[in-house]
Write a protein that holds these residues in place. Sequence first.
Motif, PDB file in Angstrom:
ATOM      1  N   GLY A  26     -22.105 130.541  47.112  1.00 25.96           N
ATOM      2  CA  GLY A  26     -22.200 131.856  46.491  1.00 25.96           C
ATOM      3  C   GLY A  26     -22.191 133.035  47.435  1.00 25.96           C
ATOM      4  N   ASP A  27     -21.876 132.815  48.705  1.00 26.78           N
ATOM      5  CA  ASP A  27     -21.856 133.960  49.628  1.00 26.78           C
ATOM      6  C   ASP A  27     -20.465 134.602  49.699  1.00 26.78           C
ATOM      7  OD1 ASP A  27     -20.416 132.130  51.110  1.00 26.78           O
ATOM      8  OD2 ASP A  27     -21.680 132.241  52.900  1.00 26.78           O
ATOM      9  N   GLY A  28     -19.511 134.091  48.925  1.00 25.47           N
ATOM     10  CA  GLY A  28     -18.177 134.677  48.883  1.00 25.47           C
ATOM     11  C   GLY A  28     -17.243 134.198  49.974  1.00 25.47           C
ATOM     12  N   ILE A  29     -17.708 133.259  50.798  1.00 29.43           N
ATOM     13  CA  ILE A  29     -16.909 132.762  51.919  1.00 29.43           C
ATOM     14  C   ILE A  29     -16.650 131.273  51.732  1.00 29.43           C
ATOM     15  CG2 ILE A  29     -16.908 132.328  54.415  1.00 29.43           C
ATOM     16  CD1 ILE A  29     -18.609 134.880  54.681  1.00 29.43           C
ATOM     17  N   GLY A  30     -15.387 130.893  51.762  1.00 25.97           N
ATOM     18  CA  GLY A  30     -15.055 129.480  51.691  1.00 25.97           C
ATOM     19  C   GLY A  30     -15.729 128.711  52.810  1.00 25.97           C
ATOM     20  N   ASP A  31     -16.062 127.452  52.556  1.00 24.79           N
ATOM     21  CA  ASP A  31     -16.849 126.703  53.527  1.00 24.79           C
ATOM     22  C   ASP A  31     -16.525 125.215  53.463  1.00 24.79           C
ATOM     23  OD1 ASP A  31     -18.315 125.828  51.211  1.00 24.79           O
ATOM     24  OD2 ASP A  31     -19.543 127.633  51.352  1.00 24.79           O
ATOM     25  N   LEU A  32     -17.156 124.457  54.351  1.00 23.17           N
ATOM     26  CA  LEU A  32     -16.881 123.022  54.448  1.00 23.17           C
ATOM     27  C   LEU A  32     -17.317 122.278  53.200  1.00 23.17           C
ATOM     28  CD1 LEU A  32     -17.899 122.367  58.179  1.00 23.17           C
ATOM     29  CD2 LEU A  32     -15.621 122.847  57.251  1.00 23.17           C
ATOM     30  N   ASN A  33     -18.466 122.631  52.649  1.00 29.37           N
ATOM     31  CA  ASN A  33     -18.904 121.957  51.433  1.00 29.37           C
ATOM     32  C   ASN A  33     -17.989 122.264  50.264  1.00 29.37           C
ATOM     33  OD1 ASN A  33     -21.160 120.433  52.320  1.00 29.37           O
ATOM     34  ND2 ASN A  33     -22.393 122.288  52.425  1.00 29.37           N
ATOM     35  N   GLY A  34     -17.394 123.447  50.273  1.00 33.93           N
ATOM     36  CA  GLY A  34     -16.411 123.756  49.254  1.00 33.93           C
ATOM     37  C   GLY A  34     -15.208 122.831  49.353  1.00 33.93           C
ATOM     38  N   ILE A  35     -14.763 122.564  50.581  1.00 34.77           N
ATOM     39  CA  ILE A  35     -13.647 121.639  50.773  1.00 34.77           C
ATOM     40  C   ILE A  35     -14.035 120.238  50.325  1.00 34.77           C
ATOM     41  CG2 ILE A  35     -12.094 120.597  52.469  1.00 34.77           C
ATOM     42  CD1 ILE A  35     -12.418 123.188  54.120  1.00 34.77           C
ATOM     43  N   ILE A  36     -15.262 119.817  50.663  1.00 30.18           N
ATOM     44  CA  ILE A  36     -15.735 118.496  50.234  1.00 30.18           C
ATOM     45  C   ILE A  36     -15.630 118.359  48.715  1.00 30.18           C
ATOM     46  CG2 ILE A  36     -17.781 117.022  50.034  1.00 30.18           C
ATOM     47  CD1 ILE A  36     -18.655 118.098  52.802  1.00 30.18           C
ATOM     48  N   SER A  37     -15.983 119.421  48.006  1.00 29.54           N
ATOM     49  CA  SER A  37     -15.961 119.369  46.536  1.00 29.54           C
ATOM     50  C   SER A  37     -14.549 119.258  45.978  1.00 29.54           C
ATOM     51  CB  SER A  37     -16.649 120.614  45.961  1.00 29.54           C
ATOM     52  OG  SER A  37     -15.831 121.770  46.094  1.00 29.54           O
ATOM     53  N   LYS A  38     -13.544 119.505  46.808  1.00 25.81           N
ATOM     54  CA  LYS A  38     -12.151 119.462  46.348  1.00 25.81           C
ATOM     55  C   LYS A  38     -11.356 118.305  46.952  1.00 25.81           C
ATOM     56  CE  LYS A  38     -12.753 123.078  43.836  1.00 25.81           C
ATOM     57  NZ  LYS A  38     -12.840 122.911  42.356  1.00 25.81           N
ATOM     58  N   LEU A  39     -12.029 117.373  47.605  1.00 24.54           N
ATOM     59  CA  LEU A  39     -11.303 116.248  48.202  1.00 24.54           C
ATOM     60  C   LEU A  39     -10.623 115.397  47.136  1.00 24.54           C
ATOM     61  CD1 LEU A  39     -13.716 115.129  51.075  1.00 24.54           C
ATOM     62  CD2 LEU A  39     -11.516 116.329  51.291  1.00 24.54           C
ATOM     63  N   ASP A  40     -11.274 115.202  45.996  1.00 25.26           N
ATOM     64  CA  ASP A  40     -10.637 114.428  44.929  1.00 25.26           C
ATOM     65  C   ASP A  40      -9.389 115.149  44.421  1.00 25.26           C
ATOM     66  OD1 ASP A  40     -12.363 112.260  44.979  1.00 25.26           O
ATOM     67  OD2 ASP A  40     -13.695 113.094  43.457  1.00 25.26           O
ATOM     68  N   TYR A  41      -9.474 116.473  44.316  1.00 23.24           N
ATOM     69  CA  TYR A  41      -8.308 117.254  43.900  1.00 23.24           C
ATOM     70  C   TYR A  41      -7.155 117.043  44.865  1.00 23.24           C
ATOM     71  CZ  TYR A  41      -5.236 121.329  43.907  1.00 23.24           C
ATOM     72  OH  TYR A  41      -4.132 122.131  43.933  1.00 23.24           O
ATOM     73  N   LEU A  42      -7.435 117.115  46.162  1.00 27.08           N
ATOM     74  CA  LEU A  42      -6.386 116.972  47.167  1.00 27.08           C
ATOM     75  C   LEU A  42      -5.796 115.562  47.152  1.00 27.08           C
ATOM     76  CD1 LEU A  42      -8.057 118.962  50.079  1.00 27.08           C
ATOM     77  CD2 LEU A  42      -6.126 119.698  48.657  1.00 27.08           C
ATOM     78  N   ALA A  43      -6.659 114.566  47.020  1.00 23.71           N
ATOM     79  CA  ALA A  43      -6.178 113.184  46.978  1.00 23.71           C
ATOM     80  C   ALA A  43      -5.301 112.967  45.751  1.00 23.71           C
ATOM     81  CB  ALA A  43      -7.354 112.221  46.987  1.00 23.71           C
ATOM     82  N   ASP A  44      -5.719 113.507  44.618  1.00 20.76           N
ATOM     83  CA  ASP A  44      -4.953 113.360  43.382  1.00 20.76           C
ATOM     84  C   ASP A  44      -3.600 114.075  43.488  1.00 20.76           C
ATOM     85  OD1 ASP A  44      -4.745 112.585  40.518  1.00 20.76           O
ATOM     86  OD2 ASP A  44      -4.753 114.759  40.202  1.00 20.76           O
ATOM     87  N   LEU A  45      -3.577 115.202  44.174  1.00 21.13           N
ATOM     88  CA  LEU A  45      -2.327 115.934  44.372  1.00 21.13           C
ATOM     89  C   LEU A  45      -1.337 115.119  45.199  1.00 21.13           C
ATOM     90  CD1 LEU A  45      -0.670 118.576  44.174  1.00 21.13           C
ATOM     91  CD2 LEU A  45      -1.951 119.426  46.170  1.00 21.13           C
ATOM     92  N   GLY A  46      -1.863 114.299  46.103  1.00 21.33           N
ATOM     93  CA  GLY A  46      -1.001 113.467  46.938  1.00 21.33           C
ATOM     94  C   GLY A  46      -1.098 113.771  48.416  1.00 21.33           C
ATOM     95  N   ILE A  47      -2.156 114.477  48.814  1.00 21.05           N
ATOM     96  CA  ILE A  47      -2.335 114.860  50.220  1.00 21.05           C
ATOM     97  C   ILE A  47      -2.880 113.687  51.023  1.00 21.05           C
ATOM     98  CG2 ILE A  47      -3.515 116.456  51.764  1.00 21.05           C
ATOM     99  CD1 ILE A  47      -1.335 117.674  49.842  1.00 21.05           C
ATOM    100  N   GLU A  48      -2.334 113.498  52.233  1.00 19.51           N
ATOM    101  CA  GLU A  48      -2.774 112.407  53.106  1.00 19.51           C
ATOM    102  C   GLU A  48      -3.440 112.894  54.381  1.00 19.51           C
ATOM    103  OE1 GLU A  48       0.565 109.853  53.758  1.00 19.51           O
ATOM    104  OE2 GLU A  48       0.522 109.068  51.719  1.00 19.51           O
ATOM    105  N   ALA A  49      -3.371 114.186  54.658  1.00 20.81           N
ATOM    106  CA  ALA A  49      -4.051 114.755  55.830  1.00 20.81           C
ATOM    107  C   ALA A  49      -4.319 116.226  55.552  1.00 20.81           C
ATOM    108  CB  ALA A  49      -3.208 114.601  57.088  1.00 20.81           C
ATOM    109  N   ILE A  50      -5.422 116.724  56.069  1.00 24.68           N
ATOM    110  CA  ILE A  50      -5.714 118.146  55.965  1.00 24.68           C
ATOM    111  C   ILE A  50      -5.857 118.738  57.360  1.00 24.68           C
ATOM    112  CG2 ILE A  50      -6.718 118.107  53.656  1.00 24.68           C
ATOM    113  CD1 ILE A  50      -9.467 118.021  54.838  1.00 24.68           C
ATOM    114  N   TRP A  51      -5.265 119.901  57.524  1.00 22.09           N
ATOM    115  CA  TRP A  51      -5.395 120.682  58.751  1.00 22.09           C
ATOM    116  C   TRP A  51      -6.304 121.860  58.421  1.00 22.09           C
ATOM    117  CZ3 TRP A  51      -0.721 124.351  59.844  1.00 22.09           C
ATOM    118  CH2 TRP A  51      -1.136 125.428  60.654  1.00 22.09           C
TER     119      TRP A  51
END
Length: 509
Positions: A26-51
């Motif tokens: 809620g501080d308005g800044i994207g963060d690591l935990n935010g990315i963690i919460s979207k790992l399933d989204y990325l995997a479902d999309l078909g992503i195999e690596a994140i930079w």
Amino acid sequence: MPADKPTNIPKVCYEIFVRSFCDSNGDGIGDLNGIISKLDYLADLGIEAIWLTPIHPSPSYHKYDVTDYYAIEPEYGTMDDFRRLLAGAHRRGMAVYLDLIVNHTSTLHPWFREARKSKDNPYREFYWWMTQDQIDHLGISERETSDDSQVVYPWHTNPGDDEKYYGLFYKGMPDLNYHSEALREEIAKIVRFWLNDIGVDGFRLDAARHIYPEWDREQSVTFWDFFSKIVAKANPTAFTVGEVWADTEEVAPYFRHLNATFHFDLSFALQRMLVAGRDEQLIDKLIASFNLFQKYNPLFVNAIMLTNHDQERIGSVVNGNTAKIKLAASILLTLPGQPYLYYGEEIGMLGSKPDPYIREPFLWTADPDDPQLARWIKPQFTTPKTVAPLSAQIHDESSVFNHYKSLLHLRKTEPALAQVLAPNLQPVRLGNDELLAYFRPHADRSLMVIHNLGEHEVEFTIPEDKSLFTEVLFSTDPPHEKQLTTNRLSPHSSIILAPARVSAKPENQ
């Protein structure tokens, strides 16, 4: 030669500008935990690596001026958060690449704070220092601008000092001087820390062609020999992809020591072609570049992209034209190489310079109070009025998102499209520069791809040696669903063709 390649090279990668992706607290800044919460989204999309763009402490919003290579930017989280992100990605079969900035530091880095104190300070040799007379004598007080730096006067004053320091990108980013053996050892420690102690899978290497200044340019390639040996010793399967923002001829020698480099010539060619609606003999040029790359490394990995965090977003390049946004994806994801998607491309995000506005927050929902939404900047280009949020696109079969998802699935399941090493590509000449056509040969099943770049329906004739390619695997042109029904292709449409399946004849009774 570079270290042996990882046995399983990720086929599809995703660049995350961390500050803008997803906010978890809620501080308005994207963060690591935010990315963690979207790992399933990325995997479902078909992503195999994140930079991940830089996650180290830094005084800037973009974090490309590091103050501590061993820590996590507090706005983004903690080292424990990063370890959880790494573990979560690995559980889903995704690699994680860190953006490693070894060309320069921040002026606030302890090394530079020490270096600027006096000429006798041991850290002085970590940076480039010259008097004005020395600079003038060498004729290096000015430089021509380049795609990756608009700075004309790269020498900057240090109050009370008769020597200036060199900073190619900005006075707050002094360039490091790798003639210093002590500095090289510090960089080796940093590499070993992230690969061995933390366990990242590799690095995206910022400003790889500028490791040495322009008057010492030939040294930049040889630096990566030193670097690749450190990486190989720490983790032989670690992956390196370099930002060598230059013409193909200058890029090629970097393949001696890096696993991959980004293909900027391809990026800009695709942008021009999408705008003009005409081919630029792209396939012939790509094949020529492959022949050049393999002279330096037969196992080169061609990192391909539409745009990245330093370029106008592809959606804005084509003026928000959804058909062209889809066409861009269709071309990128049917060409050989290792594609890198810039976060938000899969929903058609927009963005034009200055830089903060090509790095606007990802639109998860249309809710203005969505707690996931990063709010560090007021977006000027990607808003619910201009771009449908992911929540709406998921349920729309014709959306940009579902177009990307379908292509990514096809790319991963069709061996002819999935091939990364030894790129399999041949031209198909249809006699019309509004058509971009190519062949992806493969022992399992070869494919032919045709794109209509133009504004009008185009008629074509399939070459005689490809006459069996009538089964439609993928099409954005409604008349062509399962079989090639007509030799016409609608504007901005794409079609992927496979050889028609031959039915077995019944045995005589």
